[in-house]
Design a protein around this motif. Structure first.
Motif, short mmCIF file in Angstrom:
data_model
loop_
_atom_site.label_atom_id
_atom_site.label_comp_id
_atom_site.label_asym_id
_atom_site.label_seq_id
_atom_site.Cartn_x
_atom_site.Cartn_y
_atom_site.Cartn_z
N GLY A 1 7.80 29.60 48.13
CA GLY A 1 7.64 30.86 48.91
C GLY A 1 7.83 32.07 48.03
N ARG A 2 8.87 32.04 47.18
CA ARG A 2 9.13 33.20 46.29
C ARG A 2 7.99 33.41 45.31
N ALA A 3 7.43 32.24 44.82
CA ALA A 3 6.31 32.35 43.88
C ALA A 3 5.11 32.98 44.58
N ARG A 4 4.91 32.63 45.84
CA ARG A 4 3.78 33.19 46.56
C ARG A 4 3.98 34.70 46.79
N ASP A 5 5.24 35.05 47.01
CA ASP A 5 5.54 36.50 47.22
C ASP A 5 5.34 37.33 45.96
N SER B 1 8.31 34.87 38.69
CA SER B 1 7.39 33.72 38.80
C SER B 1 7.85 32.59 37.89
N ILE B 2 8.30 32.99 36.64
CA ILE B 2 8.78 31.97 35.70
C ILE B 2 9.99 31.24 36.30
N SER B 3 10.90 32.07 36.86
CA SER B 3 12.11 31.45 37.41
C SER B 3 11.76 30.55 38.60
N ALA B 4 10.76 30.99 39.48
CA ALA B 4 10.36 30.18 40.62
C ALA B 4 9.75 28.85 40.14
N ALA B 5 8.85 29.01 39.08
CA ALA B 5 8.20 27.81 38.56
C ALA B 5 9.24 26.83 38.00
N VAL C 1 -0.74 28.73 42.79
CA VAL C 1 0.25 28.57 43.87
C VAL C 1 -0.39 27.79 45.02
N ASP C 2 -1.67 28.15 45.34
CA ASP C 2 -2.36 27.43 46.41
C ASP C 2 -2.48 25.94 46.07
N GLN C 3 -2.83 25.67 44.83
CA GLN C 3 -2.98 24.28 44.38
C GLN C 3 -1.65 23.54 44.51
N GLU D 1 13.63 19.14 48.91
CA GLU D 1 12.32 19.63 49.31
C GLU D 1 12.42 21.07 49.85
N GLY D 2 13.48 21.25 50.67
CA GLY D 2 13.74 22.62 51.24
C GLY D 2 13.84 23.64 50.12
N ALA D 3 14.58 23.27 49.06
CA ALA D 3 14.78 24.21 47.93
C ALA D 3 13.44 24.51 47.27
#
Ligand code: ADP
Length: 604
Positions: A92-96, A46-50, A107-109, A84-86
């Motif tokens: 997506g990864r954060a949501r997973d 999550s940290i890496s996604a953020a 994540v929703d926000q 934007e794609g990235a």
């Protein structure tokens, strides 16, 4: 329970404890691994996604600012699409990877805010007039700050999780250490208890064995278990009791044997004294105590010399112990005279016997004292009677002899041959009887000690001369060769010259009687130690071995052999020599001759 089972059980318990420690350590290691895994799984992604989302937003902000100039803006917009794609991919990864509370909302926000930005951005591109860079930047900034919150949330959670993991690892270490220590202590205690259980009974049995061998038959080992050691202790107790019974039986047997022996010893009329190797009394019976007048004080432990002060007994015992066999001494010398409390003399004959274990040295010598006082008295009475009888016979025999001689002279030439023969026979018999009574008288005088020896220094040469004078004629008539060997002309002895002449002439006359015609008689003298040895040798018929000591007894003659005498000659010789402190013996080989030797103390 068997000892083996007990040992196995304790070992099993120790092993189980060891297993528990290992299992506990494994559990801790696994849970620590899981904790760090969870940190990785739950927060790191999550940290890496953020972080990546923030980076992509920053890139979009840069592109947005760069597209601020209207011309060529589309080129930036194409790049915007890529960035934007990235962003969307990381979102997506954060949501997973939603793992902690509040993460889903964030994540929703982000999705919502980014969608708002996208919409605004697209509208701005389509309606170029309404393009407001500031509002777009603001929207992006909002997305970025929500991403930042997601990052902080995850970082905080990770920090907490790592703190928790540290606590967990400390707890794991402590609990593992406690478990290991508990297991170690338990194993030690169990091993100690087992060792104590095994060693204690063995030690007790060892101690009991030592006491048993010291003669404590009442010893008992406590039976504390029903295992092999318990059985061993029980068997040991049974063995000790059995040994105790045997011991008691043996003691009873020994005591009864001793009582029996004591009773026998007490009832024996002969005196018995037992001497041990250091010549002290080891036992004495009542009869001996009475004889030796030791009643009233313990005879045991007394020195031999204090019991037999003027007797050869002690030196004989000492010699016997030294030579490991009994010293021999003629029967007639084995006498002991003791004066009793009333001043009456008693005579005892002593004999020795040995106490010896099989194959072992002499351990004791028993002296037996037999009362021969009565026998001595009877012998004295007999000697007195013989003496009196011989004395009384001497006078009538002399007158009878004289009468016969007168008769012989009266009838000389007138008597018939038969009358003459009768007179001669009577004369010879009377002569014989005269000799016999004289010998008997002499012997009884000697035996009763009534003869006083007239001591003088006598030269052997002179003695031999007298003998030669007496027998030369007889020798010549029988063609007997006389030889005399004297090593030293000055050889002399202390003694009664007449008695010794009697002894020597008796020996020579015997020899002359028994040597054949033309036989040989040899007279010799020699100095041996402090003694003089005088021998008379002949080549007569000799004396059979069984007679060699007997012929010195009264009236003893060799069966089937003609003798001219009374059978008293050698007995008288022996008494005379004994009175001089010497001994007499014969060495002889049948058919070859005899050598009679006597000893006398040398003079000077
Ligand atoms: P006796 O008066 O009979 O000679 P002795 O006491 O002198 O008595 O001797 C005892 C016996 O010893 C004799 O009867 C004889 O048998 C034997 N004897 C003594 N001297 C000799 C000798 N020189 N040779 C063989 N026998 C002997």
């Amino acid at each position: 329970v068997k000892l083996k089972t007990k040992i196995l059980a304790v070992n099993g318990l120790v092993l189980m404890l060891l297993g528990a420690v290992v299992v506990w350590a494994l559990v801790n290691i696994i849970s620590l691994g899981q904790a760090s895994d969870a940190i990785l799984r739950e927060n790191y992604r999550s940290i890496s996604a953020a972080n990546n989302m923030i980076n992509s937003l920053d890139a979009q902000a840069v592109l947005l600012r760069a597209s601020g100039a209207k011309e060529g803006g589309s080129a930036f917009l194409i790049s915007m699409n890529e960035v934007e794609g990235a962003f969307l991919e990381w979102l997506g990864r954060a949501r997973d990877n939603i793992t902690i509370p509040g993460e889903a909302e964030l994540v929703d926000q982000i999705s919502r805010q980014f969608a708002e930005f996208r919409l605004e951005f697209k509208n701005s591109i389509r309606d170029e007039t309404a393009f407001s860079l500031d509002s777009l930047e603001l929207l992006l900034h909002e997305v970025r700050s929500t991403c930042r919150r997601l990052l902080v949330l995850n970082e905080n959670t990770m920090y907490e999780a790592s703190n928790q993991a540290r606590v967990l690892s400390r707890e794991a270490l402590t609990s593992t250490l406690i478990t290991a220590l508990t297991a170690l202590v338990s194993a030690l205690v169990l091993s100690f208890i087992l060792a104590e259980k095994v060693v204690k009974p063995i030690y007790q049995i060892g101690e009991a064995s030592r006491r048993l061998s010291d003669g404590d038959y009442s010893v008992k080992v406590p039976v504390t278990s029903r295992d092999e050691l318990g059985t061993l202790a029980g068997e040991f107790n049974r063995m000790a009791a059995q040994l105790g019974r045997f011991h008691e039986m043996n003691i009873e047997k020994i005591v009864s044997e001793k009582n029996k022996a004591d009773t026998i010893l007490a009832s024996i009329e002969d005196g018995l004294v037992v001497f041990d190797r250091d010549l002290s009394v080891a036992g004495i019976n009542p009869a001996a105590q009475m004889i030796l007048q030791t009643e009233g004080f313990p005879g045991e432990g007394l020195a031999c010399e204090s019991l037999f002060p003027h007797s050869p007994i002690c030196s004989l015992i000492r010699d016997s112990f030294l030579n490991e066999k009994l010293s021999e001494i003629p029967e007639e010398d084995r006498t002991l005279a003791v004066v009793d409390g009333e001043g009456n003399p008693h005579h005892y004959q002593f004999t020795f016997s040995v106490i010896r274990g099989r194959g072992k040295p002499l351990s004791g010598i028993v002296v037996m004292l037999r009362d021969i006082t009565r026998m001595k008295e009877l012998e004295n009475l007999k000697s007195e009677f013989v003496m009196a009888a011989s004395h009384e016979l001497r006078t009538p025999l002399t007158s009878l002899g004289m009468s016969i001689d007168l008769l012989r002279e009266q009838f000389l030439g007138k008597a018939s041959d038969m009358e003459q023969d009768l007179i001669d026979t009577a004369r010879e018999e009377i002569q014989h009887m005269k000799y016999l009574t004289e010998d008997l008288l002499e012997l009884s005088r000697l035996e009763s000690g009534r003869i006083e020896l007239e001591y003088d220094t006598v030269a052997v040469k002179q003695l031999f001369g007298v003998i030669e004078g007496i027998f030369r004629k007889q020798g010549e008539t029988r063609h007997v060769v006389f030889t005399m060997s004297l090593p030293d002309d000055d050889l002399s002895f202390r003694g009664d010259a007449n008695k010794i002449t009697w002894v020597l002439s008796n020996l020579v006359s015997n020899a002359l009687r028994y040597v054949p015609e033309q036989g040989a008689i040899d007279l010799s003298a020699a100095r041996i130690g402090y003694n003089l040895h005088i021998s008379v040798g002949d080549n007569g018929p000799g004396i059979p071995v069984e007679y060699q000591s007997r012929i010195f007894q009264k009236f003893s003659q060799i069966k089937g052999r003609k003798s001219g005498g009374s059978g008293l000659g050698l007995a008288i010789c022996k008494e005379i020599i004994r009175a001089h402190g010497g001994t007499i013996w014969v060495e002889s080989q049948q058919g070859k001759g005899s050598v009679f030797t006597f000893t006398l103390p040398l003079s000077g």
